[in-house]
Scaffold this motif. Structure first.
Motif, PDB file in Angstrom:
ATOM      1  N   CYS A  21       0.843  -1.192   0.000  1.00 44.94           N
ATOM      2  CA  CYS A  21       0.000   0.000   0.000  1.00 44.94           C
ATOM      3  C   CYS A  21       0.882   1.247   0.000  1.00 44.94           C
ATOM      4  CB  CYS A  21      -0.911  -0.008   1.225  1.00 44.94           C
ATOM      5  SG  CYS A  21      -2.073   1.378   1.283  1.00 44.94           S
ATOM      6  N   HIS A  22       0.707   2.102  -0.988  1.00 43.03           N
ATOM      7  CA  HIS A  22       1.478   3.336  -1.100  1.00 43.03           C
ATOM      8  C   HIS A  22       1.196   4.236   0.100  1.00 43.03           C
ATOM      9  CE1 HIS A  22       2.733   7.276  -2.700  1.00 43.03           C
ATOM     10  NE2 HIS A  22       3.549   6.570  -3.486  1.00 43.03           N
ATOM     11  N   PRO A  23       2.202   4.978   0.622  1.00 39.33           N
ATOM     12  CA  PRO A  23       1.974   5.839   1.783  1.00 39.33           C
ATOM     13  C   PRO A  23       0.869   6.878   1.587  1.00 39.33           C
ATOM     14  CG  PRO A  23       4.321   5.549   1.421  1.00 39.33           C
ATOM     15  CD  PRO A  23       3.629   4.912   0.254  1.00 39.33           C
ATOM     16  N   SER A  24       0.565   7.241   0.338  1.00 37.92           N
ATOM     17  CA  SER A  24      -0.522   8.193   0.090  1.00 37.92           C
ATOM     18  C   SER A  24      -1.886   7.566   0.341  1.00 37.92           C
ATOM     19  CB  SER A  24      -0.470   8.699  -1.351  1.00 37.92           C
ATOM     20  OG  SER A  24      -0.784   7.644  -2.256  1.00 37.92           O
ATOM     21  N   GLU A  25      -1.936   6.218   0.419  1.00 40.39           N
ATOM     22  CA  GLU A  25      -3.155   5.430   0.619  1.00 40.39           C
ATOM     23  C   GLU A  25      -4.133   5.562  -0.550  1.00 40.39           C
ATOM     24  OE1 GLU A  25      -4.877   6.079   4.463  1.00 40.39           O
ATOM     25  OE2 GLU A  25      -2.940   6.013   5.480  1.00 40.39           O
ATOM     26  N   ARG A  26      -3.640   6.074  -1.695  1.00 45.56           N
ATOM     27  CA  ARG A  26      -4.499   6.210  -2.881  1.00 45.56           C
ATOM     28  C   ARG A  26      -4.399   5.000  -3.801  1.00 45.56           C
ATOM     29  NH1 ARG A  26      -2.133  11.539  -3.015  1.00 45.56           N
ATOM     30  NH2 ARG A  26      -3.576  13.050  -2.121  1.00 45.56           N
ATOM     31  N   ARG A  27      -3.309   4.262  -3.700  1.00 46.60           N
ATOM     32  CA  ARG A  27      -3.131   3.132  -4.598  1.00 46.60           C
ATOM     33  C   ARG A  27      -2.354   2.029  -3.893  1.00 46.60           C
ATOM     34  NH1 ARG A  27       1.398   3.421  -9.175  1.00 46.60           N
ATOM     35  NH2 ARG A  27       0.854   1.221  -9.013  1.00 46.60           N
ATOM     36  N   ILE A  28      -2.430   0.853  -4.474  1.00 48.06           N
ATOM     37  CA  ILE A  28      -1.712  -0.299  -3.945  1.00 48.06           C
ATOM     38  C   ILE A  28      -0.884  -0.889  -5.087  1.00 48.06           C
ATOM     39  CG2 ILE A  28      -1.912  -2.573  -2.859  1.00 48.06           C
ATOM     40  CD1 ILE A  28      -4.610  -1.724  -1.756  1.00 48.06           C
ATOM     41  N   TYR A  29       0.389  -1.084  -4.832  1.00 46.63           N
ATOM     42  CA  TYR A  29       1.247  -1.741  -5.815  1.00 46.63           C
ATOM     43  C   TYR A  29       1.036  -3.251  -5.713  1.00 46.63           C
ATOM     44  CZ  TYR A  29       3.865   2.642  -6.272  1.00 46.63           C
ATOM     45  OH  TYR A  29       4.225   3.945  -6.503  1.00 46.63           O
ATOM     46  N   LEU A  30       0.657  -3.864  -6.817  1.00 39.15           N
ATOM     47  CA  LEU A  30       0.456  -5.309  -6.877  1.00 39.15           C
ATOM     48  C   LEU A  30       1.454  -5.879  -7.873  1.00 39.15           C
ATOM     49  CD1 LEU A  30      -1.352  -7.786  -6.109  1.00 39.15           C
ATOM     50  CD2 LEU A  30      -2.700  -7.253  -8.147  1.00 39.15           C
ATOM     51  N   TYR A  31       2.185  -6.867  -7.435  1.00 36.19           N
ATOM     52  CA  TYR A  31       3.213  -7.437  -8.308  1.00 36.19           C
ATOM     53  C   TYR A  31       2.601  -7.968  -9.604  1.00 36.19           C
ATOM     54  CZ  TYR A  31       6.363 -10.830 -10.360  1.00 36.19           C
ATOM     55  OH  TYR A  31       7.122 -11.542 -11.254  1.00 36.19           O
ATOM     56  N   ALA A  32       3.260  -7.675 -10.704  1.00 34.39           N
ATOM     57  CA  ALA A  32       2.925  -8.269 -12.004  1.00 34.39           C
ATOM     58  C   ALA A  32       4.230  -8.494 -12.750  1.00 34.39           C
ATOM     59  CB  ALA A  32       2.004  -7.344 -12.796  1.00 34.39           C
ATOM     60  N   ASP A  33       4.346  -9.634 -13.439  1.00 30.28           N
ATOM     61  CA  ASP A  33       5.574  -9.906 -14.172  1.00 30.28           C
ATOM     62  C   ASP A  33       5.556  -9.168 -15.510  1.00 30.28           C
ATOM     63  OD1 ASP A  33       3.935 -11.356 -15.864  1.00 30.28           O
ATOM     64  OD2 ASP A  33       4.662 -13.315 -15.237  1.00 30.28           O
ATOM     65  N   ARG A  34       6.551  -9.409 -16.318  1.00 26.82           N
ATOM     66  CA  ARG A  34       6.669  -8.635 -17.568  1.00 26.82           C
ATOM     67  C   ARG A  34       5.572  -8.963 -18.568  1.00 26.82           C
ATOM     68  NH1 ARG A  34       9.915 -11.488 -21.499  1.00 26.82           N
ATOM     69  NH2 ARG A  34      10.560 -13.543 -20.730  1.00 26.82           N
ATOM     70  N   PHE A  35       4.852 -10.054 -18.332  1.00 24.65           N
ATOM     71  CA  PHE A  35       3.716 -10.395 -19.186  1.00 24.65           C
ATOM     72  C   PHE A  35       2.397  -9.886 -18.608  1.00 24.65           C
ATOM     73  CE2 PHE A  35       6.885 -13.792 -19.826  1.00 24.65           C
ATOM     74  CZ  PHE A  35       7.151 -13.591 -21.163  1.00 24.65           C
ATOM     75  N   GLY A  36       2.462  -9.160 -17.501  1.00 25.56           N
ATOM     76  CA  GLY A  36       1.266  -8.613 -16.879  1.00 25.56           C
ATOM     77  C   GLY A  36       0.540  -9.588 -15.963  1.00 25.56           C
TER      78      GLY A  36
END
Length: 862
Positions: A21-36
């Motif tokens: 969860c980004h410190p801004s609480e506006r978005r969450i980074y979710l892992y995705a590989d190079r193929f999405g």
């Protein structure tokens, strides 16, 4: 400079995910590989060429190459069985640690590219909240924790998956307080949780589920259908997965084909399958499969498994009604979680039987594969805040409060964990201008009120300053302004997001026999602490406290005391369990104290066919000694488990073992443990005795020809004789007294019913509740019915099941619905109830006969 924000990880049976969860609480980074691809397969294989482990997609690719891969290891968490991976024999937690280590490595690379924006900031993946199924027990949870620690992670918390899903749904949709039913059908496990959200705190009201029911089981069920179809076409496929490695490989390829069919039918009504040279059958013939398969055909095969999940939902709702008066009509949102909820049959049945009866007719189905990891990331951020530092300047600081707010200023909670020598002041600056400052001591929590800029993102620095005002280290961060109405709900770090999955009990001596006394019952909210008082029974010089999880020993505390300690001396036991189900016990007696961590139990494994067959024989033998209402309850559950064990014996050893464990517990519950000489167990006798006493004391006149005094004398006599028989291990006398007591309670109950005024509105209301519950139970039993694996018998059984469903709906459900609406004549309602009860008896008898349809008898008419 480094940035350390804790992550959320969903360690899944089929796939695993990781998010931040980004410190801004506006978005969450979710892992995705190079193929999405946002999920990583929970698969491990051995690469002989490089002498290393393959994890994820590289491992799963070995499926098509015929290589050995390890999948669904989550189902074995908490066991001591080792799995061969190349030259290594690894525990389930060691294999899971390899999966988590790969996730860590890949996500660190992903964050370096995405979050750091190409800067030289070191984005660390060091702390985590890891999720587990709600129905995981203590050893499974502890094994998950060890797996995460072996992968190099600091575990902030273990969070139950349904709670994580509810946290994400609340965050994404900006939902207020409410009750959630979380239906989580993953690759290998099914959980249902009733979760209450109140003021940012999440309380689990009830859980149910099955650690051996998921998308893998849908695939296996349909793979068996494919195998039977291939046998009809002339192939030799009498597989023995348990004993034959070649058969195991053949079966895995059939399961993989079934999985492909399932995924295709999720978006199409009909799929054409044309596969050649899948494998060679047992006669050496190359196997091919060419057919058109419709969604209706697929659903007829796997429908029973979906019905089993709905049975779990009903049990969870019953528990939440008892605990918090929250039934299906009190549910605000039904959440669908897990990749297997993409199956159209799941969506349809959950919508019809759950969502449409709740406050929102349409279930929430957001990011079903990843919502658990996303919710875990939100929870991890609340628990772990943000840590920044500079190793070269020996500085490390943790923000203990959010960096986003709506007001003109933001109160920051900060702890300086490491600082350069001589640093005395902590200062916040923006554009070289001071915003706030305070003195600090290393390890101390301090507060700073910092003006919040007007921009959405306001860069700032945190300076560590010495007594002369010189800056010794400076760390960059940012403050974030949240616009009015855009604030997202935060999950409180003080919430109780987990519950006890299985009873935790203490073994005590009663009437000369060992019995269980439950300390933490199934469904208790966590964290929890309980204190109990016991007393010594001998002068052996030691006190033995044996803790059990259900009937399995998990820890034995032995306290040495003086031999002259009096019999009856007080023993104080305190047991605490945190939200991760890590348990600690403290005991004190005669001034002696002992403290210990409670370890995981080691279950008896049913790996050999001989042991399984012996258990089935024991279940059948136990059924012969049970009769009346208790016998009926035992037989209903026992027959379902035995049929399932026979079906799974050759095709799914792990699930077969799990069902054997359930059958073992059922036998122990009704008849007593394997090594108990006295059957049925003491707790069953006490239950029947208490039931009879309640009937006697609410009677207003003579009952079964006895007045209150005569009843008291008879019950006292039975109790005393039973205790003497139990202490003397006189089995025949004990069973005779139990049978006498059971006969009395059933006779007294029938007579009580016969003396009640049937036109009494109170009686009619009670009778309505009883009949309605009976009809609901029968409906669930019909949904839960597992037909034979033999195709010809299966068709007859399913046809009979559908006939009974229609009969129940027409003759019972509709009349009951009509009787419950509006003002009706009491006499007319009573007549309706008696008619419905008569129909229910006939339907129940017919349901019990379904497994024996078509079988022959040795008692002919002459």
């Amino acid at each position: 400079m480094f940035v350390d924000r804790p992550v959320g990880i969903d360690l899944g049976t089929t796939n695993s995910e990781i998010a931040l969860c980004h410190p801004s609480e506006r978005r969450i980074y979710l892992y995705a590989d190079r193929f999405g691809r946002k999920t990583m397969p929970s698969a491990v294989a051995w690469d002989a060429k490089n002498a290393s482990l393959l994890v994820g997609h590289a491992a799963r690719a070995r499926r098509t190459k015929g290589g050995a891969i390890v999948e669904s290891i989550k189902r074995k968490m908490g066991q001591t069985t080792r799995t061969e991976v190349g030259p290594h024999a690894l525990l389930p937690e060691e294999i899971s640690a390899a999966i988590l280590k790969e996730l860590r490595t890949r996500f660190a690379e992903y964050l370096a590219a995405e979050a750091a924006g190409g800067s030289d900031v070191d984005m660390r993946v060091a702390r985590a909240t890891v999720t587990v199924p709600a129905y995981f027990d203590a050893p499974q949870v502890e094994a998950t924790r060890r797996a995460a620690e072996q992968s190099g992670l600091e575990v902030l918390s273990i969070l139950q998956e349904p709670t994580a899903a509810a946290i994400h749904a609340t965050w994404k949709h900006r939902l207020g307080d409410g009750n959630f039913l979380v239906y989580d059908l993953g690759g290998g496990t099914f959980d249902v949780s009733i979760v209450r959200c109140l003021g940012g705190e999440y309380q689990v009201l009830a859980i149910d589920g099955d650690n051996y029911l998921g998308g893998d089981d849908l695939d296996r069920r349909f793979a068996e259908r494919l195998r039977l179809d291939l046998v009809k076409r002339g192939y030799t496929l009498e597989l023995d997965v348990r004993q034959n490695a070649d058969d195991a490989l053949r079966w895995s390829k059939l399961v993989h084909l079934a999985q492909e069919i399932k995924e295709s039918l999720s978006t199409r009504d009909v799929v054409h399958v044309s596969k050649q040279d899948i494998f060679e059958d047992q006669g050496g013939e190359s196997v091919g499969y060419d057919a058109e398969i419709g969604r209706a055909e697929y659903e007829s095969v796997v429908g029973g498994l979906i019905d089993t999940t709905l049975d779990c939902c009903e049990r969870a709702l019953q528990k939440s009604r008892q605990l918090a008066s929250v039934g299906i009509d009190g549910i605000d949102h039904v959440l669908l979680v897990g990749g297997s909820t993409r199956v159209p049959l799941v969506v349809r049945k959950v919508t019809e039987l759950l969502a449409e009866k709740s406050k929102n007719a349409k279930p929430l189905q957001d990011e079903v594969d990843t919502c658990v990891a996303l919710g875990a990331a939100i929870h991890a951020a609340q628990l772990g805040g943000l840590r920044i530092g500079d190793a070269a300047k020996k500085s490390r600081v943790s923000f203990l409060t959010p960096l986003a707010g709506e007001g003109k200023q933001l109160r920051l909670g900060v702890r300086v964990e490491e600082a350069p020598e001589g640093a005395r002041t902590l200062a916040v600056r923006a554009n070289e201008q001071p915003l706030a400052a305070t003195a600090f001591a290393p390890g101390e929590n301090v507060r700073l009120d910092v003006p919040l800029g007007e921009n959405e993102e306001n860069p700032a620095t945190l300076a560590l300053v010495d007594a002369k005002g010189a800056t010794l280290a400076e760390l960059s961060f940012a403050l974030y302004r949240v616009r009015a109405g855009e604030a997202r709900p935060r999950a409180s770090a003080l919430s109780r997001p987990s519950v006890v999955a299985k009873d935790i009990a203490l073994e005590v001596v009663r009437a000369g026999r060992r019995e269980r006394r439950v300390l933490l019952s199934h469904g208790t909210g966590l964290p929890a602490k309980v204190s109990r008082e016991f007393f010594t029974v001998d002068q052996s010089g030691r006190v033995v406290l044996r803790l059990l999880q259900e009937r399995l020993p998990i820890k034995t505390l032995v306290i040495e005391v003086p031999p002259e300690t009096k019999v009856g001396s007080r023993v104080e036991l305190e047991l605490s369990c945190d939200e991760s189900m890590r348990m600690e016990a403290r005991a004190e007696v005669a001034g002696q104290e002992l403290w210990a961590l409670v370890e995981a139990p080691s279950a008896v494994r049913y790996e050999k066919v001989e042991a399984i067959l012996a258990l089935l024989d024991e279940a059948e033998e136990a059924g012969r000694t049970l009769w009346g209402a208790f016998g009926q309850a035992y037989h209903r559950e026992c027959e379902k488990l035995c049929a399932s064990i026979r079906e799974l014996l050759a095709i799914d050893p792990d699930k077969c073992d799990a069902h054997c464990q359930k059958l073992r517990l059922l036998i122990d519950e009704f008849r007593g443990g394997e090594h108990e000489a006295m059957t049925p167990p003491m707790h069953r006798f006490e239950q029947v005795l208490d039931t009879l006493r309640r009937i006697v004391y609410r009677a207003t006149g003579p009952l079964v020809g006895m007045d209150r005094t005569a009843w008291e004398e008879r019950l006292t006599r039975i109790a005393e004789e039973a205790q003497r028989a139990y202490e003397a291990s006189d089995g025949p006398a004990w069973r005779r007294l139990f049978n006498e007591l059971q006969a009395l309670v059933e006779t007294a109950y029938q007579e009580e019913l016969s003396t009640v005024r049937h036109d009494d509105p109170t009686y009619v209301a009670r009778r309505f509740a009883s009949v309605f519950a009976w009809a609901s139970r029968l409906e669930l039993d019909l949904e839960d019915f597992q037909p034979s694996a033999t195709e010809e018998v299966r068709g007859v059984q399913l046809a009979e099941k559908e006939r009974l469903v229609a009969w129940l709906r027409e003759k019972c459900s509709r009349p009951l619905a009509a009787a419950s609406g509006g003002e009706r004549d009491v006499a007319e309602t009573r007549r309706t109830l008696e008619q419905v009860a008569s129909e229910l008896e006939r339907i129940q008898a017919a349901l019990e006969r379904i497994p024996s349809i078509g079988l022959v008898t040795d008692r002919g008419s002459r």
